[in-house]
Design a protein around this motif. Structure first.
Motif: not given
Length: 81
Positions: A53-56, A61-66
């Motif tokens: 999730i963080k790096n994709g 894509p990276a950071n879709v949720i954070q």
């Protein structure tokens, strides 16, 4: 601390997923543009999922949720076995 989190921070992981992830992974985790996640916890740990999730990567894509949202969704998905 002190800063207000987004409105979805209080949402459950399923709601966060539906809002941010379902367009690629499907409403029922069945996959689509992104892979099927119905049994993702069998092959990936919570940390692995969180890193994805963080790096994709792999088209994601990276950071879709954070932050807290990513943590909640990673925990929830890691239990899908």
């Amino acid at each position: 601390g002190g800063e207000k989190a987004g409105q979805t921070a209080n949402a459950n992981p399923e709601a966060i997923f539906k809002q941010n992830c379902a367009s690629c992974h499907g409403e029922n985790l069945q996959g689509g543009a992104g892979p099927n996640l119905q049994h993702i916890g069998k092959s990936l740990s919570k940390k692995d999922i969180w890193n994805q999730i963080k790096n994709g990567g792999g088209g994601m894509p990276a950071n879709v949720i954070q932050g807290e949202e990513a943590e909640k969704v990673a925990t929830w998905l890691s239990k899908k076995k």
